[in-house]
Scaffold this active site. Structure first.
Site, PDB file in Angstrom:
ATOM      1  N   TYR A  33       0.845  -1.277  -0.019  1.00 40.94           N
ATOM      2  CA  TYR A  33       0.094   0.031   0.089  1.00 40.94           C
ATOM      3  C   TYR A  33       0.824   1.298   0.018  1.00 40.94           C
ATOM      4  O   TYR A  33       1.988   1.182   0.219  1.00 40.94           O
ATOM      5  CB  TYR A  33      -0.946  -0.121   1.039  1.00 40.94           C
ATOM      6  CG  TYR A  33      -0.363   0.473   2.444  1.00 40.94           C
ATOM      7  CD1 TYR A  33       0.465  -0.704   3.123  1.00 40.94           C
ATOM      8  CD2 TYR A  33      -0.653   1.420   3.185  1.00 40.94           C
ATOM      9  CE1 TYR A  33       1.119  -0.210   4.564  1.00 40.94           C
ATOM     10  CE2 TYR A  33      -0.042   1.832   4.418  1.00 40.94           C
ATOM     11  CZ  TYR A  33       0.771   0.745   5.047  1.00 40.94           C
ATOM     12  OH  TYR A  33       1.568   1.139   6.220  1.00 40.94           O
ATOM     13  N   LYS A 147       6.278  -1.874   2.123  1.00 46.92           N
ATOM     14  CA  LYS A 147       5.185  -1.385   2.555  1.00 46.92           C
ATOM     15  C   LYS A 147       3.933  -2.485   2.367  1.00 46.92           C
ATOM     16  O   LYS A 147       3.176  -1.929   1.638  1.00 46.92           O
ATOM     17  CB  LYS A 147       5.010  -0.042   2.120  1.00 46.92           C
ATOM     18  CG  LYS A 147       4.216   0.833   3.051  1.00 46.92           C
ATOM     19  CD  LYS A 147       4.113   2.325   2.587  1.00 46.92           C
ATOM     20  CE  LYS A 147       3.053   3.102   3.291  1.00 46.92           C
ATOM     21  NZ  LYS A 147       3.190   3.474   4.627  1.00 46.92           N
ATOM     22  N   GLU A 179      11.930   2.599  14.736  1.00 44.56           N
ATOM     23  CA  GLU A 179      10.954   3.625  14.268  1.00 44.56           C
ATOM     24  C   GLU A 179       9.625   3.563  15.054  1.00 44.56           C
ATOM     25  O   GLU A 179       9.653   2.751  15.846  1.00 44.56           O
ATOM     26  CB  GLU A 179      10.625   3.385  12.562  1.00 44.56           C
ATOM     27  CG  GLU A 179      10.232   2.051  12.318  1.00 44.56           C
ATOM     28  CD  GLU A 179       9.824   1.885  10.630  1.00 44.56           C
ATOM     29  OE1 GLU A 179       9.739   2.746  10.126  1.00 44.56           O
ATOM     30  OE2 GLU A 179       9.792   0.799  10.300  1.00 44.56           O
ATOM     31  N   LEU A 204      10.954   1.216   7.283  1.00 49.06           N
ATOM     32  CA  LEU A 204      10.159   1.656   6.125  1.00 49.06           C
ATOM     33  C   LEU A 204      11.111   3.113   5.570  1.00 49.06           C
ATOM     34  O   LEU A 204      11.468   3.752   6.443  1.00 49.06           O
ATOM     35  CB  LEU A 204       8.790   2.027   6.343  1.00 49.06           C
ATOM     36  CG  LEU A 204       8.182   2.509   4.886  1.00 49.06           C
ATOM     37  CD1 LEU A 204       7.846   1.227   4.117  1.00 49.06           C
ATOM     38  CD2 LEU A 204       6.863   3.271   5.191  1.00 49.06           C
TER      39      LEU A 204
HETATM   40  N1  PLP Z   1       7.656   3.945   9.047  1.00 46.95           N
HETATM   41  C1  PLP Z   1       6.623   3.096   9.037  1.00 46.95           C
HETATM   42  C2  PLP Z   1       6.391   1.745   9.894  1.00 46.95           C
HETATM   43  C3  PLP Z   1       5.249   3.654   8.571  1.00 46.95           C
HETATM   44  O1  PLP Z   1       4.108   2.967   8.526  1.00 46.95           O
HETATM   45  C4  PLP Z   1       5.428   4.878   7.865  1.00 46.95           C
HETATM   46  C5  PLP Z   1       4.071   5.449   7.171  1.00 46.95           C
HETATM   47  O2  PLP Z   1       3.255   4.712   7.017  1.00 46.95           O
HETATM   48  C6  PLP Z   1       6.401   5.748   7.922  1.00 46.95           C
HETATM   49  C7  PLP Z   1       7.667   5.176   8.635  1.00 46.95           C
HETATM   50  C8  PLP Z   1       6.554   7.069   7.413  1.00 46.95           C
HETATM   51  O3  PLP Z   1       6.527   7.030   5.953  1.00 46.95           O
HETATM   52  P1  PLP Z   1       6.374   8.184   5.074  1.00 46.95           P
HETATM   53  O4  PLP Z   1       7.017   9.305   5.400  1.00 46.95           O
HETATM   54  O5  PLP Z   1       6.518   7.800   3.678  1.00 46.95           O
HETATM   55  O6  PLP Z   1       4.751   8.388   5.190  1.00 46.95           O
END
Ligand code: PLP
Length: 284
Positions: A33, A147, A179, A204
């Site tokens: 997603y 993701k 994270e 991620l």
């Molecule tokens: N880390 C995780 C586990 C996430 O689920 C998300 C966003 O859904 C992020 C980091 C942040 O990513 P982004 O800045 O691309 O939204």
């Protein structure tokens, strides 16, 4: 709600959009997603989200039924059809329906879904107060760089954080923060250095993270991409998370310990303001 959603080439009222019980997204979490922020009816950081989507699909051998240009068209159209001014677009691609078998189907017919969520992302009261986070073990799988919709543990972590009276969870592996449950985690040391975990399969690759690190460098803030420990986090001068819909959000308490004076940090707030300003200016 009465949204118009996108399902495999059709625009449908949300109540009329149905997916098979045999869909591999449902049975195996065999799906990826993306979430793209929308402000003033425009897409924020679309290029980054589109590139990460392609990467996630490549890692799992998923093929999107639409070209990147067609997908951008669907993003624009869903904003228009729902008169979405502020909020987000959720996109999911699964390997589609197939008789239940661990092996991937030979000729998958992917399921592509997009829907919108209206949300006041700019005026977030938590930006003024900061959030509290609970530290929890990172019990996710070893490919957090993809993701996928496999979000049971992040859901459990958010529930446990709430049970402990915190707003969110920061996940910890061998004494170091990986994270947040659904955002990237960062600290600022007493020397004013922005410290964030380096990219690997353990986190991620946040699109907002990438832009905020660039922004920090542009305004002369030193950035160190290295793992930081729980102790370092708890004694940091400032802490914050980044994500597509939170932008830059201050963290003012970690496991009950106040960060700095317990107020959102000045550098965090500056990064938030600059990030929002620049990304609205370059939204498409
Ligand atoms: N880390 C995780 C586990 C996430 O689920 C998300 C966003 O859904 C992020 C980091 C942040 O990513 P982004 O800045 O691309 O939204």
């Amino acid at each position: 709600m009465n949204r118009t959603v996108y399902l495999n080439g059709a625009w449908l009222a949300e109540a009329d959009a149905h997916v098979s019980i045999f869909d591999r997204g449902f049975l195996f979490a065999d799906a990826i997603y993306e979430v793209t922020g929308v402000v003033n009816g425009k897409l924020l950081e679309y290029e980054g989200h589109s590139a990460r989507l392609q990467r996630s699909m490549g890692e799992l051998g998923l093929v999107c039924p639409l070209s990147p240009e067609e997908l951008l068209g669907v993003h624009r159209e869903i904003v228009q059809r729902n008169a979405l001014s502020e909020g987000l677009i959720y996109l999911q691609i699964s390997r589609g329906p197939a008789d239940r078998d661990f092996a991937f189907p030979a000729n998958p017919v992917p399921t592509l879904v997009l829907f919108t969520q209206a949300k006041a992302v700019l005026d977030n009261p938590k930006a003024r107060t900061g959030i509290s986070v609970a530290l929890l073990p990172d019990l996710r799988w070893a490919r957090c760089d993809i993701k996928t919709v496999q979000l049971l543990y992040p859901s459990m972590a958010k529930m446990e954080a709430a049970r402990q009276g915190a707003d969110d969870a920061w996940l910890v592996e061998e004494g170091f923060v990986t994270e947040a449950s659904s955002a990237s985690a960062h600290i600022i040391t007493s020397d004013g250095v922005l410290v964030t975990r380096p990219l690997s399969q353990a986190i991620l690759h946040g699109i907002t993270r990438h832009s905020v690190l660039d922004l920090a460098t542009t305004i002369g803030v030193a950035v160190e991409e290295r793992p930081f420990s729980v102790e370092e986090a708890k004694t940091a001068a400032e802490a914050f998370i980044t994500s597509a819909t939170n932008f830059v959000l201050p963290v003012t308490q970690i496991d009950g310990q106040l960060i700095g004076d317990g107020q959102p940090g000045p550098l965090t707030l500056r990064l938030r303001e600059l990030y929002i300003e620049r990304k609205i200016a370059s939204a498409i």
